[in-house]
Design a protein around this motif. Structure first.
Motif, PDB file in Angstrom:
ATOM      1  N   TYR A  85       6.097   7.695  -2.582  1.00 39.47           N
ATOM      2  CA  TYR A  85       5.127   8.237  -3.798  1.00 39.47           C
ATOM      3  C   TYR A  85       5.953   7.817  -4.873  1.00 39.47           C
ATOM      4  O   TYR A  85       5.396   7.650  -5.978  1.00 39.47           O
ATOM      5  N   GLN A  86       7.216   8.092  -4.957  1.00 38.44           N
ATOM      6  CA  GLN A  86       7.929   7.753  -6.467  1.00 38.44           C
ATOM      7  C   GLN A  86       8.037   6.059  -6.701  1.00 38.44           C
ATOM      8  O   GLN A  86       8.160   6.217  -7.982  1.00 38.44           O
ATOM      9  N   LEU A  87       7.220   5.428  -5.892  1.00 35.97           N
ATOM     10  CA  LEU A  87       7.340   4.005  -6.165  1.00 35.97           C
ATOM     11  C   LEU A  87       5.728   3.814  -6.710  1.00 35.97           C
ATOM     12  O   LEU A  87       5.531   2.436  -7.198  1.00 35.97           O
ATOM     13  N   PHE A  88       5.042   4.673  -6.738  1.00 36.08           N
ATOM     14  CA  PHE A  88       3.584   4.356  -7.086  1.00 36.08           C
ATOM     15  C   PHE A  88       3.012   5.234  -8.347  1.00 36.08           C
ATOM     16  O   PHE A  88       3.253   6.384  -8.481  1.00 36.08           O
ATOM     17  N   HIS A  89       2.326   4.353  -9.128  1.00 37.75           N
ATOM     18  CA  HIS A  89       1.664   5.043 -10.619  1.00 37.75           C
ATOM     19  C   HIS A  89       0.181   5.784  -9.993  1.00 37.75           C
ATOM     20  O   HIS A  89       0.059   6.822 -10.233  1.00 37.75           O
ATOM     21  N   ASP A  90      -0.435   5.181  -8.987  1.00 35.43           N
ATOM     22  CA  ASP A  90      -1.395   5.665  -8.318  1.00 35.43           C
ATOM     23  C   ASP A  90      -1.545   4.948  -6.900  1.00 35.43           C
ATOM     24  O   ASP A  90      -0.714   4.384  -6.550  1.00 35.43           O
ATOM     25  N   THR A  91      -2.720   5.357  -6.162  1.00 34.55           N
ATOM     26  CA  THR A  91      -2.761   4.865  -4.680  1.00 34.55           C
ATOM     27  C   THR A  91      -2.677   3.479  -4.712  1.00 34.55           C
ATOM     28  O   THR A  91      -2.571   2.977  -3.275  1.00 34.55           O
ATOM     29  N   GLY A 121       8.638   0.885  -8.663  1.00 34.34           N
ATOM     30  CA  GLY A 121       8.020   0.094  -7.426  1.00 34.34           C
ATOM     31  C   GLY A 121       7.913  -1.349  -7.819  1.00 34.34           C
ATOM     32  O   GLY A 121       8.415  -2.227  -6.932  1.00 34.34           O
ATOM     33  N   ALA A 122       7.386  -1.798  -8.715  1.00 39.24           N
ATOM     34  CA  ALA A 122       7.246  -3.208  -9.480  1.00 39.24           C
ATOM     35  C   ALA A 122       8.419  -3.918  -9.170  1.00 39.24           C
ATOM     36  O   ALA A 122       8.620  -5.117  -8.770  1.00 39.24           O
ATOM     37  N   GLU A 123       9.380  -3.307 -10.021  1.00 40.75           N
ATOM     38  CA  GLU A 123      10.749  -3.994  -9.727  1.00 40.75           C
ATOM     39  C   GLU A 123      11.368  -4.023  -8.480  1.00 40.75           C
ATOM     40  O   GLU A 123      12.064  -5.445  -8.139  1.00 40.75           O
ATOM     41  N   LEU A 124      11.166  -3.183  -7.691  1.00 39.03           N
ATOM     42  CA  LEU A 124      11.645  -3.681  -6.412  1.00 39.03           C
ATOM     43  C   LEU A 124      11.019  -4.655  -5.431  1.00 39.03           C
ATOM     44  O   LEU A 124      11.377  -5.431  -4.750  1.00 39.03           O
ATOM     45  N   PHE A 125       9.590  -4.485  -5.605  1.00 37.91           N
ATOM     46  CA  PHE A 125       8.588  -5.361  -4.986  1.00 37.91           C
ATOM     47  C   PHE A 125       8.754  -6.982  -5.433  1.00 37.91           C
ATOM     48  O   PHE A 125       9.107  -7.880  -4.575  1.00 37.91           O
ATOM     49  N   THR A 126       8.984  -7.009  -6.858  1.00 44.37           N
ATOM     50  CA  THR A 126       9.413  -8.380  -7.426  1.00 44.37           C
ATOM     51  C   THR A 126      10.786  -8.731  -6.773  1.00 44.37           C
ATOM     52  O   THR A 126      10.885 -10.195  -6.245  1.00 44.37           O
ATOM     53  N   LYS A 127      11.806  -8.033  -6.733  1.00 45.16           N
ATOM     54  CA  LYS A 127      12.971  -8.452  -5.970  1.00 45.16           C
ATOM     55  C   LYS A 127      12.637  -8.931  -4.491  1.00 45.16           C
ATOM     56  O   LYS A 127      13.184  -9.837  -4.107  1.00 45.16           O
ATOM     57  N   LEU A 128      11.920  -8.101  -3.826  1.00 43.86           N
ATOM     58  CA  LEU A 128      11.905  -8.617  -2.418  1.00 43.86           C
ATOM     59  C   LEU A 128      11.069  -9.953  -2.352  1.00 43.86           C
ATOM     60  O   LEU A 128      11.370 -10.658  -1.481  1.00 43.86           O
ATOM     61  N   ASN A 155       0.862  -1.223  -0.011  1.00 46.78           N
ATOM     62  CA  ASN A 155      -0.089   0.006   0.042  1.00 46.78           C
ATOM     63  C   ASN A 155       0.944   1.070   0.055  1.00 46.78           C
ATOM     64  O   ASN A 155       1.984   1.272   0.517  1.00 46.78           O
ATOM     65  N   LEU A 156       0.465   2.231  -0.733  1.00 44.93           N
ATOM     66  CA  LEU A 156       1.360   3.667  -0.410  1.00 44.93           C
ATOM     67  C   LEU A 156       0.768   4.286   0.883  1.00 44.93           C
ATOM     68  O   LEU A 156       1.702   4.849   1.412  1.00 44.93           O
ATOM     69  N   LEU A 157      -0.290   3.999   1.478  1.00 46.06           N
ATOM     70  CA  LEU A 157      -0.721   4.589   2.922  1.00 46.06           C
ATOM     71  C   LEU A 157      -1.144   3.484   3.726  1.00 46.06           C
ATOM     72  O   LEU A 157      -1.652   2.488   3.274  1.00 46.06           O
ATOM     73  N   VAL A 158      -0.731   3.807   4.846  1.00 46.80           N
ATOM     74  CA  VAL A 158      -1.205   2.778   6.011  1.00 46.80           C
ATOM     75  C   VAL A 158      -2.676   2.217   6.008  1.00 46.80           C
ATOM     76  O   VAL A 158      -3.570   3.326   6.130  1.00 46.80           O
ATOM     77  N   THR A 159      -3.097   1.179   5.977  1.00 45.03           N
ATOM     78  CA  THR A 159      -4.532   0.705   5.792  1.00 45.03           C
ATOM     79  C   THR A 159      -4.572  -0.397   6.703  1.00 45.03           C
ATOM     80  O   THR A 159      -3.750  -1.354   7.235  1.00 45.03           O
TER      81      THR A 159
END
Length: 299
Positions: free
Chosen positions: A267-273, A280-287, A228-232
């Motif tokens: 915010y720099q890792l998100f296209h929208d919320t 962001g996707a490349e970093l996430f896939t790596k993790l 998530n971009l924001l805590v949920t």
């Protein structure tokens, strides 16, 4: 009798033409689905909605895990569709790993989840054994409705023609997003306003079936939630609670990135919320790949 014969001949002719157009597509969501069902031999396969389609980069999995990967995510589709796709894949191929991206509302009632199964109609003739039980959940008497060949592909032709005119390129099923969210105090977590408050028993059964199919074929399965971009706060989300309960019961690993500090307010890792951009996707896939490697080395 003549009228019926002529009607059936016309239906056969139009249906044959429609299916020829459908199965000749090279790009777009139907071309990707056909590739997954009929051709892909990828050893890692990703399933899920737009969060799967936009968040998992096959080339990163391939580099990190030293294997082949295909992103079978489909925008707007939910568990019924993914389970049908999974079963058709496993009839033909045996991947080394299945990854299902979990959305928090997967088990909530949704008429759209049933309606969007029309995307599977063109495959009915060849995969009736898999598709009939799933399609009948939302459309009783599916055999009668899909008896007419022209009906099976009629809702897909506009998409097919659009993709011919404007090819929709992808990277082994993954389509990157490149925008960046601008920080704002007014930003709110994306919510599926059409999701109901009630759990749909069919969706629970379908999730359990997805797990059972993987086990029956001896294919490891991992559930993952996207950042998530924001805590949920999901404390009162009955759908997610039920999914976690099923994962624990069936001993399915669930990698939870929902409120990962790596991504919160980045915010720099998100296209929208709701969706990561390509960075962001490349970093996430790596993790995710790192966690999978840890799992493999621990065995």
């Amino acid at each position: 009798m003549k009228f019926v014969i002529i009607l059936l001949m016309i239906d056969f002719l139009l249906g044959t033409i429609a299916k020829q157009i459908f199965f000749s597509q090279d790009t777009g969501k139907f071309a990707r689905a056909t590739h997954v069902i009929e051709d892909s031999e990828a050893k890692v396969m990703v399933f899920g909605s737009s969060h799967a389609h936009r968040h998992y980069v096959p080339k990163v999995f391939e580099q990190e895990l030293q294997t082949t990967c295909y992103n079978a995510g489909a925008e707007g589709q939910q568990l019924l569709f993914h389970t049908a796709l999974q079963q058709m894949v496993l009839k033909r191929s045996k991947p080394d790993l299945l990854l299902l991206n979990i959305d928090e509302d997967f088990l909530y009632s949704s008429r759209e989840a049933y309606d969007r199964l029309a995307d599977l109609h063109p495959y009915y003739s060849d995969h009736r054994d898999v598709l009939k039980p799933i399609l009948e959940m939302g459309s009783p008497g599916i055999d009668f409705k899909l008896f007419f060949k022209s009906f099976q592909a009629n809702s897909t032709l506009i998409h097919a023609l659009r993709y011919y005119a404007s090819p929709q390129l992808d990277q082994k099923g993954y389509r990157p997003l490149y925008g960046k969210v601008k920080p704002s105090k007014n930003l709110k977590r994306f919510e599926n306003l059409e999701a109901g408050d009630d759990i749909d028993p069919n969706f629970v059964i379908t999730l359990e079936r997805f797990i059972a199919e993987a086990k029956d074929y001896g294919v490891p399965l991992v559930f993952v939630t996207s950042p998530n971009l924001l805590v949920t706060d999901y404390t009162n989300n009955e759908s997610l609670s039920k999914i976690r309960e099923i994962a624990r019961k069936e001993q399915v690993l669930l990698l939870d990135f929902f409120n990962s500090e790596t991504f919160l307010e980045q915010y720099q890792l998100f296209h929208d919320t709701s969706h990561l951009n390509n960075d962001g996707a490349e970093l996430f896939t790596k993790l995710v790949a790192d966690r999978i490697k840890e799992l493999q080395h621990s065995k």
